[in-house]
Write a protein that holds these residues in place. Sequence first.
Motif, PDB file in Angstrom:
ATOM      1  N   UNK A   1      33.395  28.037  44.994  1.00 55.07           N
ATOM      2  CA  UNK A   1      33.622  27.032  43.946  1.00 55.07           C
ATOM      3  C   UNK A   1      32.828  27.437  42.720  1.00 55.07           C
ATOM      4  N   UNK A   2      33.561  27.834  41.674  1.00 57.75           N
ATOM      5  CA  UNK A   2      32.923  28.479  40.522  1.00 57.75           C
ATOM      6  C   UNK A   2      32.987  27.621  39.268  1.00 57.75           C
ATOM      7  N   UNK A   3      31.892  27.638  38.544  1.00 52.22           N
ATOM      8  CA  UNK A   3      31.846  27.019  37.211  1.00 52.22           C
ATOM      9  C   UNK A   3      31.360  28.099  36.252  1.00 52.22           C
TER      10      UNK A   3
ATOM     11  N   UNK B   1      45.156  34.431  37.349  1.00 53.22           N
ATOM     12  CA  UNK B   1      43.769  34.670  37.770  1.00 53.22           C
ATOM     13  C   UNK B   1      43.374  33.665  38.854  1.00 53.22           C
ATOM     14  N   UNK B   2      43.799  32.409  38.675  1.00 53.80           N
ATOM     15  CA  UNK B   2      43.464  31.361  39.643  1.00 53.80           C
ATOM     16  C   UNK B   2      44.066  31.670  41.024  1.00 53.80           C
ATOM     17  N   UNK B   3      45.305  32.159  41.014  1.00 55.63           N
ATOM     18  CA  UNK B   3      45.942  32.520  42.290  1.00 55.63           C
ATOM     19  C   UNK B   3      45.240  33.713  42.928  1.00 55.63           C
ATOM     20  N   UNK B   4      44.854  34.686  42.109  1.00 57.80           N
ATOM     21  CA  UNK B   4      44.133  35.850  42.636  1.00 57.80           C
ATOM     22  C   UNK B   4      42.801  35.420  43.248  1.00 57.80           C
ATOM     23  N   UNK B   5      42.146  34.453  42.608  1.00 53.33           N
ATOM     24  CA  UNK B   5      40.886  33.954  43.161  1.00 53.33           C
ATOM     25  C   UNK B   5      41.107  33.257  44.503  1.00 53.33           C
ATOM     26  N   UNK B   6      42.203  32.516  44.605  1.00 54.38           N
ATOM     27  CA  UNK B   6      42.534  31.857  45.877  1.00 54.38           C
ATOM     28  C   UNK B   6      42.765  32.890  46.979  1.00 54.38           C
ATOM     29  N   UNK B   7      43.480  33.963  46.638  1.00 55.86           N
ATOM     30  CA  UNK B   7      43.669  35.053  47.592  1.00 55.86           C
ATOM     31  C   UNK B   7      42.315  35.634  47.985  1.00 55.86           C
ATOM     32  N   UNK B   8      41.458  35.804  46.983  1.00 60.16           N
ATOM     33  CA  UNK B   8      40.140  36.385  47.207  1.00 60.16           C
ATOM     34  C   UNK B   8      39.298  35.588  48.189  1.00 60.16           C
ATOM     35  N   UNK B   9      39.467  34.270  48.179  1.00 65.01           N
ATOM     36  CA  UNK B   9      38.727  33.401  49.121  1.00 65.01           C
ATOM     37  C   UNK B   9      38.975  33.806  50.571  1.00 65.01           C
ATOM     38  N   UNK B  10      40.173  34.304  50.839  1.00 69.93           N
ATOM     39  CA  UNK B  10      40.520  34.700  52.207  1.00 69.93           C
ATOM     40  C   UNK B  10      39.825  35.990  52.626  1.00 69.93           C
ATOM     41  N   UNK B  11      39.315  36.724  51.642  1.00 68.36           N
ATOM     42  CA  UNK B  11      38.690  38.021  51.916  1.00 68.36           C
ATOM     43  C   UNK B  11      37.169  37.940  51.992  1.00 68.36           C
ATOM     44  N   UNK B  12      36.574  36.991  51.264  1.00 74.69           N
ATOM     45  CA  UNK B  12      35.119  36.877  51.278  1.00 74.69           C
ATOM     46  C   UNK B  12      34.626  35.935  50.201  1.00 74.69           C
ATOM     47  N   UNK B  13      33.437  35.368  50.411  1.00 75.62           N
ATOM     48  CA  UNK B  13      32.918  34.325  49.518  1.00 75.62           C
ATOM     49  C   UNK B  13      32.668  34.808  48.095  1.00 75.62           C
ATOM     50  N   UNK B  14      32.323  36.099  47.926  1.00 74.29           N
ATOM     51  CA  UNK B  14      32.018  36.617  46.587  1.00 74.29           C
ATOM     52  C   UNK B  14      33.254  37.104  45.836  1.00 74.29           C
ATOM     53  N   UNK B  15      34.381  37.248  46.541  1.00 73.09           N
ATOM     54  CA  UNK B  15      35.560  37.861  45.911  1.00 73.09           C
ATOM     55  C   UNK B  15      36.115  37.023  44.749  1.00 73.09           C
ATOM     56  N   UNK B  16      36.232  35.675  44.874  1.00 73.39           N
ATOM     57  CA  UNK B  16      36.750  34.904  43.736  1.00 73.39           C
ATOM     58  C   UNK B  16      35.931  35.113  42.459  1.00 73.39           C
ATOM     59  N   UNK B  17      34.609  35.174  42.595  1.00 74.78           N
ATOM     60  CA  UNK B  17      33.770  35.436  41.421  1.00 74.78           C
ATOM     61  C   UNK B  17      34.056  36.818  40.853  1.00 74.78           C
ATOM     62  N   UNK B  18      34.164  37.813  41.727  1.00 76.10           N
ATOM     63  CA  UNK B  18      34.384  39.188  41.271  1.00 76.10           C
ATOM     64  C   UNK B  18      35.752  39.365  40.618  1.00 76.10           C
ATOM     65  N   UNK B  19      36.730  38.547  40.998  1.00 77.29           N
ATOM     66  CA  UNK B  19      38.056  38.622  40.365  1.00 77.29           C
ATOM     67  C   UNK B  19      37.942  38.364  38.866  1.00 77.29           C
ATOM     68  N   UNK B  20      37.148  37.365  38.498  1.00 76.14           N
ATOM     69  CA  UNK B  20      37.057  36.964  37.090  1.00 76.14           C
ATOM     70  C   UNK B  20      35.892  37.614  36.368  1.00 76.14           C
TER      71      UNK B  20
END
Length: 287
Positions: free
Chosen positions: A154-156, A123-142
């Motif tokens: 940067x998510x908490x 999940x962490x790696x997918x979120x890192x990939x998501x950062x390259x696509x847009x600011x909201x993508x890492x949040x939406x991954x999880x």
Amino acid sequence: MKVYEKAPAKINLSLDVLRKRSDGYHEVEMIMTMVDLADRLEMEELPRDTIIISSQAGYIPLDEKNLAFQAAKLIKERYSVKKGVYIHLDKRIPVAAGLAGGSSDAAAALRGLNRLWNLNISVEELQKLGEELGSDVPFCVKGGTAIARGRGERLEMISSPPQCWVILVKPPINVSTADVYGRLSVDKIRNRPSTEALLESIRTGNFHALCKSLGNVLEDVTMELHPEVRHLKETMLRLGADGALMSGSGPTVFGLVQRESKLARIYNGLRGFCKEVHAVRLLTGTS
């Protein structure tokens, strides 16, 4: 083999802009959560090395401008996948609405292709990939509920807000996020939301305190450009919503309602102003 992924919409319970950064982005602090209004993605492997996207919605790009397409291209390149994929996107989230529909589609594509191609990406790696696509993508991954800082990447993770109904209404206008941020004068912001007060209301499950703590510093900018957004928010509160706020850079306004008995009156009242009105629940788990 086919895989299916749900891509839920997000709403901002708070959105504060702290400063303009040297990289041109804005430093934000916001609390985001997800609602049960979702796009659905169906993904199927293709024998030839290509990406094809289809949708029942005639108003979204189906090429490299589509974030789900970009997600598929990124994961193929990064993990040297030489197979193709056909993605059907069943679009339900309004576009250009402040609900992260495109970002959630990209996140769902990352999750789905990870399963389709047995890539075993964390999940962490997918979120890192998501950062390259847009600011909201890492949040939406999880999914779930989170405080987002930095550019939003940067998510908490925090506990879910008290369960309630959410009424979403999108006026028939599109808002440019870049335009809204471009017009924001950070040093002139007066009414900042209190992240601490909102966090405390979530921690204690105090629904009415949560409604009082909602806040979005982009509201004034968008409402100045589009007065109908202010009118919708005022109408929602007048019809009996316990709290109301514009999500993201708009133009969607959401209302929180605890008692189901109020729901039909608010929903029907808003349908008199807009076609795009949805009554859904909060998603209290992850996507």
